[in-house]
Motif scaffolding. Sequence first.
Motif, mmCIF file in Angstrom:
data_model
loop_
_atom_site.group_PDB
_atom_site.id
_atom_site.type_symbol
_atom_site.label_atom_id
_atom_site.label_comp_id
_atom_site.label_asym_id
_atom_site.label_seq_id
_atom_site.Cartn_x
_atom_site.Cartn_y
_atom_site.Cartn_z
ATOM 1 N N GLY A 119 0.689 -1.278 0.409
ATOM 2 C CA GLY A 119 0.018 0.086 0.098
ATOM 3 C C GLY A 119 1.137 1.192 -0.278
ATOM 4 O O GLY A 119 1.751 1.142 1.325
ATOM 5 N N LEU A 120 0.619 2.569 -0.970
ATOM 6 C CA LEU A 120 1.405 3.753 -1.146
ATOM 7 C C LEU A 120 0.054 3.961 -0.691
ATOM 8 O O LEU A 120 -0.571 4.556 -1.418
ATOM 9 C CB LEU A 120 1.986 3.761 -2.676
ATOM 10 N N ILE A 121 0.979 5.232 0.253
ATOM 11 C CA ILE A 121 -0.330 5.892 0.872
ATOM 12 C C ILE A 121 0.441 7.335 1.409
ATOM 13 O O ILE A 121 1.379 7.713 1.114
ATOM 14 C CB ILE A 121 -1.100 5.768 2.363
ATOM 15 N N GLY A 122 0.191 8.634 0.736
ATOM 16 C CA GLY A 122 -0.140 9.767 1.337
ATOM 17 C C GLY A 122 -0.959 10.974 0.787
ATOM 18 O O GLY A 122 -1.640 10.958 0.320
ATOM 19 N N ARG A 123 -0.592 12.269 1.473
ATOM 20 C CA ARG A 123 -1.780 13.283 0.839
ATOM 21 C C ARG A 123 -1.512 13.454 -0.087
ATOM 22 O O ARG A 123 -0.687 13.279 -1.089
ATOM 23 C CB ARG A 123 -1.437 14.241 1.665
ATOM 24 N N ASN A 124 -2.403 14.103 -1.109
ATOM 25 C CA ASN A 124 -2.045 14.679 -2.110
ATOM 26 C C ASN A 124 -0.904 15.341 -2.364
ATOM 27 O O ASN A 124 -0.991 16.477 -2.140
ATOM 28 C CB ASN A 124 -3.383 16.052 -2.650
ATOM 29 N N GLY A 125 -0.569 15.183 -3.510
ATOM 30 C CA GLY A 125 0.926 15.279 -4.380
ATOM 31 C C GLY A 125 1.857 15.240 -3.952
ATOM 32 O O GLY A 125 3.144 15.925 -3.635
ATOM 33 N N ALA A 126 1.638 14.007 -2.998
ATOM 34 C CA ALA A 126 3.105 13.634 -1.729
ATOM 35 C C ALA A 126 3.594 12.996 -2.617
ATOM 36 O O ALA A 126 5.001 12.492 -2.761
ATOM 37 C CB ALA A 126 2.652 12.242 -1.328
ATOM 38 N N GLY A 127 3.361 12.823 -4.234
ATOM 39 C CA GLY A 127 4.325 11.511 -4.892
ATOM 40 C C GLY A 127 3.550 10.621 -5.250
ATOM 41 O O GLY A 127 4.241 9.423 -5.836
ATOM 42 N N LYS A 128 2.472 9.832 -5.501
ATOM 43 C CA LYS A 128 2.147 8.411 -5.501
ATOM 44 C C LYS A 128 2.623 8.319 -7.144
ATOM 45 O O LYS A 128 2.491 7.529 -7.571
ATOM 46 C CB LYS A 128 0.951 8.431 -4.053
ATOM 47 N N SER A 129 1.804 9.002 -7.474
ATOM 48 C CA SER A 129 1.353 9.226 -8.597
ATOM 49 C C SER A 129 2.892 9.289 -9.736
ATOM 50 O O SER A 129 2.286 8.725 -10.903
ATOM 51 C CB SER A 129 0.178 9.837 -9.416
ATOM 52 N N THR A 130 3.612 9.816 -9.288
ATOM 53 C CA THR A 130 4.855 10.280 -9.537
ATOM 54 C C THR A 130 5.071 8.586 -9.499
ATOM 55 O O THR A 130 5.714 8.019 -11.104
ATOM 56 C CB THR A 130 5.273 11.148 -9.112
ATOM 57 N N CYS A 131 5.868 8.388 -8.644
ATOM 58 C CA CYS A 131 5.780 7.187 -8.492
ATOM 59 C C CYS A 131 4.874 6.131 -9.433
ATOM 60 O O CYS A 131 5.900 5.578 -10.123
ATOM 61 C CB CYS A 131 5.912 6.362 -7.328
ATOM 62 N N MET A 132 3.867 5.600 -9.645
ATOM 63 C CA MET A 132 3.828 5.394 -10.348
ATOM 64 C C MET A 132 4.004 5.188 -12.071
ATOM 65 O O MET A 132 4.138 3.832 -12.536
ATOM 66 C CB MET A 132 1.892 4.888 -10.908
#
Length: 239
Positions: free
Chosen positions: A35-48
């Motif tokens: 599970g990859l979590i974090g608030r808006n703009g944390a970089g989650k989609s960037t990781c993907m």
Amino acid sequence: MATEALAFDSVDAYYGESLVLHRVSFVLEEGALLGLIGRNGAGKSTCMNVAVGLLPARQGAIRLYGEPITQLPPETIAARGIALVPQARRIFKSLTVAEHLLIAAQAPREPTHEPWTPETVYAAFPRLHERRKHFAGSLSGGEQQMLAIGRALVSNPRVLLMDEPSEGLAPQIVADVMKTISQLKDQGLSIVLVEQNAKLVLDIADDVVVLNTGRVAVRERAEALQKTGVDLSEHLGVF
Ligand SMILES: Nc1ncnc2c1ncn2[C@@H]1O[C@H](COP(=O)(O)OP(=O)(O)OP(=O)(O)O)[C@@H](O)[C@H]1O
Ligand SMILES: [Mg+2]
């Protein structure tokens, strides 16, 4: 020792001159759910996006089953077996459900497990079968999410990345989507689940990575986080 399915090793990524991921490291074990979590703009989609080659890592390495995939083009990474269910689904409104599944279908790399086909996707999502001749643009949000997941599955990936599959869905539909994800994990698929809702993730994940402004703030077994009742609120938004 567990086999490493996908690994980020000290990855930096930029949009133009702005640093968005800084020394990000984590390991998805084979058959596990991270599970990859974090608030808006944390970089989650960037990781993907970095994992599937849409954005190059400027430093560090990404490995798929031990092999570096860091600078490979997206189509090569897809062919090696990483599929992304993108945030906001990106379905084609004027293609039918059936056409989406046909276009994305690929034979599996190793014939070890029952391959996903449009038929097995329809069996898992009867609603998609009912609506197979409909244009994707006419589907409800939940149905579009099922289609986005089905489209990723028919490519028979070794690693499935899901970017906020619960976004914008009613609670009952979210529960259905989470149940599907947990069934996929039970079938042995290696999954990264991006979520804003930590509770949803802790319930089904093996490992949890919390990103805060592009850095890994927490990396833990989900069980350990639940046991100690660690307060993640400083890293997450208020919901
Ligand atoms: N195409 C882009 N160009 C420039 N900056 C971008 C781009 N996409 C994202 N960013 C910035 O990079 C940072 C990380 O964004 P990212 O989309 O990875 O966040 P996220 O964790 O997925 O957030 P959310 O939960 O809102 O989807 C943010 O500051 C965002 O504004
Ligand atoms: Mg995002």
